[in-house]
Design an enzyme around this catalytic site. Sequence first.
Site, PDB file in Angstrom:
ATOM      1  CE  LYS A  58      -3.543   2.351   2.700  1.00 31.88           C
ATOM      2  NZ  LYS A  58      -4.428   2.279   3.861  1.00 31.88           N
ATOM      3  CE  LYS A  75      -5.855   1.900  -0.536  1.00 27.74           C
ATOM      4  NZ  LYS A  75      -6.270   1.994   0.804  1.00 27.74           N
TER       5      LYS A  75
END
Length: 340
Positions: free
Chosen positions: A208, A261
């Site tokens: 992330k 992400k």
Amino acid sequence: MKFPKYRLRRLRRTENFRKLFSETKLSVSDLIMPYFVVGGKNIKQPIKSMPDIFRYSIDKLLKEVKETHNLGIPAVLLFGVTEKKDRIGSYAYNKNDIVQKAIRTIKKEIPDIVVITDVCMCSYTSHGHCGILKHNLKKTNNKLRTTNYEIDNDATLDTLSKIALSHALAGADIVAPSAMMDGQVQAIRETLDKNGFKDVAILSYSAKYASNFYGPFREAADSSPKFGDRKSYQMNFSNVKEALREVEQDINEGADIVMVKPALSYLDVIRDVKENFNIPLAAYNVSGEYSMVKASSEKGWLNEKKVVLEILTSIKRAGADIIISYWAKEVAKWLICNSV
Ligand code: PBG
């Protein structure tokens, strides 16, 4: 002049030719629909920076999730949005928090939909960070001090485990830790196992990035850091090898599914993770990616449906097995009507 015998154009002649030979086929079963849940009743609150996405109270959410389920979408991802914030995000593991209540309600009414929950603290802490702070903060001129703060990684693991356990107790099928603390998957796995939740899976937000594409989400979830940024725990967007180390570590700690992400600016990361590891891979088509396309299609500069299908297909082509997208429900309708 000699013309080539092999003409790729032959297989592109009509819509059905193109369908038959398409290497990547986006389907409804690839999709996860995210939802923002608030307290109260009969609430459907628009989110300014995310047109057509709303915050729902549980009664309205249930109706929504039923529709999503009827469209064939296999899973939803829940985010709690609350004003009940404190320094240590304690409301996040309260068994009567909105997320826990939402899980119970959904699982009672629609037992076979897969319920995934975000396990993080940023919507629940007064400072908006994803973990516990080491230092006491002072308020100056009614504002929290902006320097000299540090996240206490290990103290945060305890809280994340409590949140994950409370979600499991409420009936969550998959917990998705997104705080980017080192060791969070292991801590959660141990807690779940010790408490008899061996079958609750972990979808780890492994890679992330500290991305500028989360802005609209932070409006939706009321989760902006009140000072500083998330760069000390989220990844530097220049790095890809580090993403592979994050993924490897999470797999070793017991992750069942890993995630990259955001998705669109990180297709290379998706591809590298897919090629290096044999584990289900999720990609998060985040809020900024959503709002960008929404804004330009509202202006008539892009065709929303066509662009969205191209984006989601490219995320799948890069290697994602499942895609979290705010368009999931719309896309399901488009795919079902076969109007692609
Ligand atoms: C919570 C969390 C965030 C997102 C998902 N979980 C925001 C953040 O890290 O600041 C972003 C999702 C999106 O932008 O759609 N930590």
